[in-house]
Design a protein around this motif. Structure first.
Motif, PDB file in Angstrom:
ATOM      1  N   VAL A   1      53.787 181.116 -12.516  1.00  0.00           N
ATOM      2  CA  VAL A   1      54.360 181.141 -13.855  1.00  0.00           C
ATOM      3  C   VAL A   1      53.222 181.107 -14.864  1.00  0.00           C
ATOM      4  O   VAL A   1      52.416 180.182 -14.876  1.00  0.00           O
ATOM      5  N   TYR A   2      53.163 182.122 -15.736  1.00  0.00           N
ATOM      6  CA  TYR A   2      52.095 182.216 -16.723  1.00  0.00           C
ATOM      7  C   TYR A   2      52.368 181.259 -17.885  1.00  0.00           C
ATOM      8  O   TYR A   2      53.506 180.897 -18.160  1.00  0.00           O
ATOM      9  N   GLY A   3      51.309 180.862 -18.560  1.00  0.00           N
ATOM     10  CA  GLY A   3      51.449 179.973 -19.701  1.00  0.00           C
ATOM     11  C   GLY A   3      50.106 179.423 -20.087  1.00  0.00           C
ATOM     12  O   GLY A   3      49.076 180.088 -19.952  1.00  0.00           O
ATOM     13  N   VAL A   4      50.101 178.175 -20.566  1.00  0.00           N
ATOM     14  CA  VAL A   4      48.861 177.487 -20.917  1.00  0.00           C
ATOM     15  C   VAL A   4      48.829 176.143 -20.189  1.00  0.00           C
ATOM     16  O   VAL A   4      49.868 175.499 -20.012  1.00  0.00           O
ATOM     17  N   TYR A   5      47.638 175.749 -19.799  1.00  0.00           N
ATOM     18  CA  TYR A   5      47.504 174.418 -19.173  1.00  0.00           C
ATOM     19  C   TYR A   5      47.640 173.323 -20.218  1.00  0.00           C
ATOM     20  O   TYR A   5      48.171 172.247 -19.936  1.00  0.00           O
ATOM     21  N   GLU A   6      47.138 173.578 -21.401  1.00  0.00           N
ATOM     22  CA  GLU A   6      47.271 172.638 -22.502  1.00  0.00           C
ATOM     23  C   GLU A   6      47.275 173.412 -23.812  1.00  0.00           C
ATOM     24  O   GLU A   6      46.764 174.539 -23.873  1.00  0.00           O
TER      25      GLU A   6
ATOM     26  N   PRO B   1      48.774 163.542 -35.154  1.00  0.00           N
ATOM     27  CA  PRO B   1      47.911 164.576 -34.586  1.00  0.00           C
ATOM     28  C   PRO B   1      46.524 164.017 -34.270  1.00  0.00           C
ATOM     29  O   PRO B   1      46.134 162.964 -34.809  1.00  0.00           O
ATOM     30  N   PRO B   2      45.746 164.730 -33.403  1.00  0.00           N
ATOM     31  CA  PRO B   2      46.169 165.920 -32.647  1.00  0.00           C
ATOM     32  C   PRO B   2      47.032 165.529 -31.451  1.00  0.00           C
ATOM     33  O   PRO B   2      47.083 164.362 -31.063  1.00  0.00           O
ATOM     34  N   ALA B   3      47.690 166.527 -30.867  1.00  0.00           N
ATOM     35  CA  ALA B   3      48.521 166.302 -29.689  1.00  0.00           C
ATOM     36  C   ALA B   3      48.422 167.508 -28.783  1.00  0.00           C
ATOM     37  O   ALA B   3      48.138 168.622 -29.237  1.00  0.00           O
ATOM     38  N   ASP B   4      48.632 167.275 -27.507  1.00  0.00           N
ATOM     39  CA  ASP B   4      48.768 168.388 -26.556  1.00  0.00           C
ATOM     40  C   ASP B   4      50.254 168.720 -26.491  1.00  0.00           C
ATOM     41  O   ASP B   4      51.052 167.910 -25.999  1.00  0.00           O
ATOM     42  N   LEU B   5      50.623 169.876 -26.997  1.00  0.00           N
ATOM     43  CA  LEU B   5      52.034 170.242 -27.056  1.00  0.00           C
ATOM     44  C   LEU B   5      52.659 170.315 -25.667  1.00  0.00           C
ATOM     45  O   LEU B   5      53.858 170.071 -25.505  1.00  0.00           O
ATOM     46  N   VAL B   6      51.860 170.637 -24.649  1.00  0.00           N
ATOM     47  CA  VAL B   6      52.395 170.739 -23.290  1.00  0.00           C
ATOM     48  C   VAL B   6      52.892 169.378 -22.818  1.00  0.00           C
ATOM     49  O   VAL B   6      54.043 169.228 -22.392  1.00  0.00           O
TER      50      VAL B   6
END
Length: 404
Positions: A394-399, A138-143
């Motif tokens: 499409v909704y979501g998160v960029y990171e 960690p840390p990591a960007d899960l995307v």
């Protein structure tokens, strides 16, 4: 029976501050006050916004309602969508026998039996990605480390697209589905992606593999039953939809579960039956296809006490319908032990999502594997600082920065 009211509020997908998992409050109010209401679109044209679950089911199954976005007054999502409506036309924008004929090409590729055969490979991909996250630490960007590469690798193997080209097709996809993209940029990205997939399909004639594009090349391109352009359009649809939707569901669903520790623990420790129900609940609760199902009335239709005229645009707000209290108890609560599949996250009727079996399997495997590998998973920044994809189709998160 009523016709068009005088007030036409502007259509928006903007969420209320601090409520990134809930539908736009204006649309939610309409569900209670005026479930079939006129709204003004980006172009200045108007459309009927349908919010009630039962009304959406009826309309999406009605043969008098068209999905053909090349028709006049069709409510395309943006200036870029309007500009690409002829260039990007695939079977999801076709009606009747034409739609059925093209869709049938791929039903076997996304059947329950085919998905079961893919399961061991999907499990290996998940393990490899989680191993990589663990090694890097960690840390990591899960995307970028998990949510995006998982469905991208799977759809690439299914289609026969080299994963090493993922930077190119992911970048092109992001341009195409961004409602803020200028028409010229969208057309350029669309053309580049179509050219790439057209070249790839033709190459499969010389070097076929055990993949969907090879089958398209041999059964349709080589026999003259489809053109290079036809194959490229269909491949583009499957490639873009095959990674964008599931990637955002993995990341956004994880983000939502991290706000509900008891729900997260249930998914992490639950059996396959509970996890399956949890995936359905997350699909309902989040409804990432937040731009609505876009349609055009081809005849006068009376529904819910309202007369929709032939030629009127219609938007079925599935994110709001999935919070309809007439269908779901405590609809604004996330409850992973909720039973039933009455949500319409995948649509309904003839245009119900072709890839839903694949999406379900990926999600049912991804969530528990991630949460069991990293039982201390947590956001690495406050929720208010997470960038959400309000302006994307499409909704979501960029990171999604996480630690564990």
């Amino acid at each position: 029976m009523t016709q068009s009211p005088t007030a036409t509020p502007a259509w928006t997908t903007r969420r209320a501050p601090g409520c990134p998992f809930d539908p736009p409050p204006a649309a939610s109010r309409l569900l209670a006050e005026e479930p079939i209401a006129r709204v003004t679109l980006w172009s200045g044209a108007t459309a009927w916004l349908v919010t009630r679950h039962a009304d959406q089911i009826a309309l999406l199954r009605d043969k008098r309602v068209s999905s053909d976005n090349t028709r006049a007054n069709f409510p395309n999502t943006s200036p870029a969508g309007e500009a690409m409506r002829f260039r990007n036309r695939s079977f999801i924008n076709m009606d009747g026998p034409e739609h059925s004929e093209h869709r049938r090409k791929f039903t076997g590729d996304f059947s329950v039996r085919r998905m079961r055969a893919l399961r061991p490979r999907i499990e290996r991909i998940i393990t490899e990605l989680l191993d990589g996250m663990e090694r890097t630490g960690p840390p990591a960007d899960l995307v970028t480390s998990f949510a995006l590469p998982l469905p991208s690798l799977v759809i690439c193997e299914l289609l026969g697209v080299p994963y090493e080209d993922h930077d190119f097709f992911q970048r092109a996809s992001s341009v195409i589905i961004d409602t803020r993209t200028a028409p010229e940029a969208a057309l350029k990205a669309s053309t580049e992606l179509s050219d790439y997939l057209g070249d790839l399909t033709e190459a499969k004639l010389r070097n076929p593999g055990d993949d969907l594009l090879s089958r398209l090349a041999s059964e349709y391109l080589a026999t003259g039953r489809a053109t290079r352009e036809d194959c490229a359009k269909e491949a583009r649809l499957l490639l873009v939809a095959g990674h964008e939707t599931t990637a955002n569901m993995i990341a956004l669903g994880t983000c939502a579960l991290l706000q509900h520790p008891a729900q997260l623990a249930a998914v992490r420790d639950g059996d396959a039956d509970l996890v399956g129900g949890a995936v359905e609940e997350l699909l309902r609760y989040l409804s990432i296809t937040h731009q609505g199902r876009r349609r055009l009335a081809m005849a006068d239709i009376e529904i819910g006490g309202v007369l929709i005229r032939a030629g009127d645009a219609v938007i079925c707000a599935n994110d709001v319908a999935n919070r309809d209290p007439e269908v779901f108890d405590e609809p604004d609560e996330l409850n992973v032990e909720r039973r039933g599949r009455r949500h319409i996250a995948f649509g309904t009727g003839p245009h119900q999502c072709l890839g839903q079996n694949l999406a379900r399997m990926e999600l049912q495997l991804a969530y528990p594997a991630l949460l069991r590998r990293f039982p201390g998973l947590r956001l690495d920044r406050p929720l208010k600082d997470i960038p959400f994809r309000d302006d994307m189709i499409v909704y979501g998160v960029y990171e999604l920065p996480v630690s564990w």
